[in-house]
Design an enzyme around this catalytic site. Structure first.
Site, PDB file in Angstrom:
ATOM      1  CD  GLU A   1     -31.946   2.366  24.087  1.00  0.00           C
ATOM      2  OE1 GLU A   1     -31.080   2.849  24.787  1.00  0.00           O
ATOM      3  OE2 GLU A   1     -33.161   2.563  24.253  1.00  0.00           O
ATOM      4  CG  ASP A   2     -33.639  -2.142  24.930  1.00  0.00           C
ATOM      5  OD1 ASP A   2     -32.620  -1.446  24.942  1.00  0.00           O
ATOM      6  OD2 ASP A   2     -34.639  -1.905  25.635  1.00  0.00           O
TER       7      ASP A   2
END
Length: 737
Positions: A93-94
């Site tokens: 996600e990051d």
């Protein structure tokens, strides 16, 4: 001057290594050949991809994945795959790493779990809540792999432990979500230690004052409590040893949240909560002697201390749905106070602490695994394709988080249903067709209606009829998701058939009136008769609610609109007046929104906030912004489900306005008591009362008074003075009228 954060890179590197080694130590018991290498590889990937990121507190981001992995290993007892997934749970996600990269490095299983953990991005339709949709998707992966949820709980637990640096609004939202969804989930999966900690941490942010008060009280009484436990335990220990039972006995205080719940439920102050702690007896027993040993220990305890006959809970003979096994009893201790005693074996204790993970370990020995049934139910609920996320969540909350009751069929088979289930739920639980044809039931051989609420241990026989079909009002009777979705789908089918007939009838009638049968005209008709959809229009025609004369009315109104033509222009002034009417006068005293401006609002009736209360604004669909107290009974649900509709709100005390709030007063009835109470309210405080209801019963006075106060401080002073009135023993504020 703004202070700059000085970072000692070398010291941080040492700290990261130290934490990584602690993680390896925690996972030692489950490590097999080659596992250490996998964990190392995951750690290095996480370290590399998060290297430039920091948490709100300023510390390196990598601390978070290591901590989540540590919780998964140590507190839940998960193995290597889960530790790898926990270390990598935020990288997709990051950072730039993709799921394909993870699959290439760690294999399909790991990639699948991380996919389940990655918060679902992409746009949802704005009406359904982000959180509810995420939660639903997370449960979809639970059906494949329960580890997703367990790691998610570890992630949530670490976030809750380190939430001090977050803005207040974010703290409230996350804490509400935790108490509403994640704590019940931990409970359902049998993770009692984690459930209690999540509840306590939520309370720390949602009810900071009460939390601090109870924590302080518990701390002050610690020495006294320890002494009591020691005197209670000594004689038990002696007899257990004499009887040849090996046991470990200790006392543990109840969680702050459960103490507070008891105070609220029974409406009593802290001093009156008697079971502030429980004594736990953990036996070292061989699997075949477990049940007998538990009852032996029970017999020893109850020989020494008299038990409360109503308070025996036997989850050894029939374990809870989440696998929990234990014997609970409440006995009268040596100093005349009630003490809860829990008796279980080491195996049972591990299942109570580590829930699911411990289950797999003991799976062969456990006879009937309630957790498998639970997951089966989750799958069943998820297979209902139509439910929108919020409906689904409410059903889920109702069904899978509530306590269960056990019901017997006429032949003696045992079925589990949620607390509050009715005879109709039971019918659907047996089979969809039995439910759909159900006309009544016999509970313990007595005839009862469909809406009869079942009690634990009832024996139920269902009576059916081939003429019966599901009715609309059945939806108010049932509580299980299975029954609800089956009733809804058969009602839809029924409606579809009626609508088909109505459609044909309408076509004929419109033809006779020379109105073209097309979508545009159907929409106009639907609007004219104030119906929701064209299907409703067809049904109304089929049921005879819309007849030829109604269609003629529609025709004449259409002609009138055409004749009126374009002579209708809106008046600028008129619009402005309307706007001013909506905005209300300038005496607005509540500031709302991120930039805190003055906006029109109403106060929610469910919690009657007054200035000084901690509040938030909630954007409703058609009633503008409503203001709720942060500890309103509905707050957790609103923040958890509709986080995007919650706005900041704070009081800006300038004007002396009055707000309605309720006080509940109890005391010992005495001549002139009411007079003294009203004197304090009206004369000393110059407070207006709106209503007063009083009930006296055998010398006990119980009254509810609605009063107008200026703000929280004003109210607190009023309560303080009322408590000084002779005979008054308790004054509490209540929410809804």
């Amino acid at each position: 001057m703004k202070s700059t954060l000085v970072i000692d890179i070398e010291a941080e590197k040492q700290e990261i290594l130290k934490r990584y080694r602690a993680l390896l130590r925690a996972s030692k018991s489950t490590l097999q050949k080659g596992d250490k290498k996998e964990i190392r590889k995951a750690f290095e990937m996480a370290l590399e991809s998060h290297k430039d990121m920091r948490r709100k507190s300023g510390e390196p981001y990598i601390y978070h994945p290591i901590a989540v992995a540590q919780i998964a290993a140590e507190e839940i007892g998960l193995g290597t795959t889960s530790i790898v997934c926990a270390l990598l749970h935020d990288v997709v996600e990051d950072t730039d790493i993709t799921l394909d990269d993870i699959e290439r490095e760690f294999g399909k299983k790991t990639a699948k779990i991380i996919d389940g953990l990655t918060k679902i991005s992409g746009v949802f339709d704005y009406n359904s809540s982000l959180q509810a949709e995420n939660f639903r998707k997370m449960l979809l992966t639970l059906a494949d792999d329960v580890r997703v949820i367990l790691i998610k709980l570890a992630d949530r637990l670490h976030n809750m432990r380190t939430m001090d640096f977050m803005p207040r609004q974010k703290q409230l939202k996350i804490a509400s979500e935790t108490i509403y969804l994640y704590a019940p989930l931990a409970h359902r999966l049998g993770l009692y230690a984690i459930k209690s900690e999540l509840e306590d941490l939520s309370m720390k942010y949602l009810e900071p004052d009460t939390y601090k008060f109870i924590a302080t009280q518990l701390n002050e009484k610690k020495a006294e409590r320890n002494l009591f436990i020691k005197t209670f335990v000594e004689p038990v220990n002696e007899i257990l040893a004499e009887q040849g039972l090996v046991a470990n006995i200790y006392g543990r205080p109840k969680s702050i949240h459960s103490i507070w719940n008891k105070m609220k439920k029974k409406n009593i102050p802290f001093e009156e909560v008697y079971d502030l702690f429980a004594i736990r007896i953990i036996l070292d027993s061989a699997p075949e002697h477990e049940k007998a040993d538990c009852w032996k220990a029970y017999s020893i305890v109850t020989d020494l201390y008299r038990p409360n006959p109503d308070r025996l809970r036997d989850w050894v003979s029939s374990p809870k749905g989440n696998g929990y096994e234990s014997l609970h009893t409440t006995v009268m201790g040596p100093k005349g106070q009630w003490v809860e005693v829990q008796i279980r074996t080491q195996r049972m204790n591990e299942i109570a602490e580590k829930g699911f993970a411990a289950h797999w370990k003991y799976k062969e020995s456990s006879n009937d695994n309630g957790l498998d049934q639970w997951i089966q139910k989750v799958r069943e609920m998820l297979s209902n394709p139509e439910a929108n996320a919020l409906d689904f969540l409410d059903d889920f909350k109702m069904n899978l988080f509530s306590d269960e009751i056990f019901i017997f069929t006429p032949k003696g088979a045992l079925l589990q249903l949620p607390l509050g289930a009715t005879a109709l739920d039971f019918a659907f639980e047996i089979h969809t067709d039995v439910g759909a044809r159900c006309i009544g039931a016999k509970v313990n051989h007595k005839l009862v209606p469909l809406s009869h609420k079942l009690q634990n241990g009832d024996q139920v026989e269902i009576i059916t009829s081939s003429k019966q079909v599901p009715k609309e009002d059945w939806l108010n009777i049932v509580v299980t998701a299975k029954a609800k979705s089956k009733i809804k789908s058969s009602l839809k089918e029924e409606k579809r058939k009626i609508a088909e007939n109505g459609k044909e009838t309408l076509e004929r009638k419109l033809k006779s009136l020379k109105i073209t049968y097309n979508t545009d005209n159907l929409n106009k008709l639907t609007y004219f008769f104030k119906l929701h959809s064209t299907q409703d229009l067809f049904i109304a025609v089929a049921n005879g609610k819309i007849e030829l004369k109604d269609l003629k009315d529609y025709l004449s109104s259409e002609k009138e609109i055409e004749n009126r033509g374009n002579d209708y222009k809106s008046d600028g002034k008129q619009v402005e007046a309307l706007l001013n009417k909506v905005k209300g006068p300038e005496s607005d005293i509540l500031l709302i929104g991120e930039d805190l401006q003055k906006i029109d609002y109403t106060l929610a009736a469910c919690c009657n906030p007054i200035p000084g209360d901690d509040v938030f604004g909630f954007v409703t669909v058609n009633e503008g912004i409503k203001i709720h107290r942060t500890n309103c009974p509905n707050a957790a649900q609103l923040m958890a489900n509709y986080g995007y509709r919650v706005v900041k709100a704070k009081w800006n005390g300038q004007q002396e306005l009055t707000f309605l709030t309720g006080l509940h007063i109890i005391g010992i009835d005495d001549v002139g008591l009411i007079n003294n109470i009203t004197k304090v309210i009206s004369n000393d405080f110059k407070v207006n009362m709106r209503s007063i209801t009083v009930d006296t019963n055998d010398g006990i006075f119980d009254g509810s008074i609605m009063v107008f106060v200026n703000d929280k401080e004003h109210l607190d002073n009023l309560i303080k003075n009322l408590l000084e009135v002779k005979g008054v023993t308790g004054v509490t504020r209540f929410d809804a009228q």
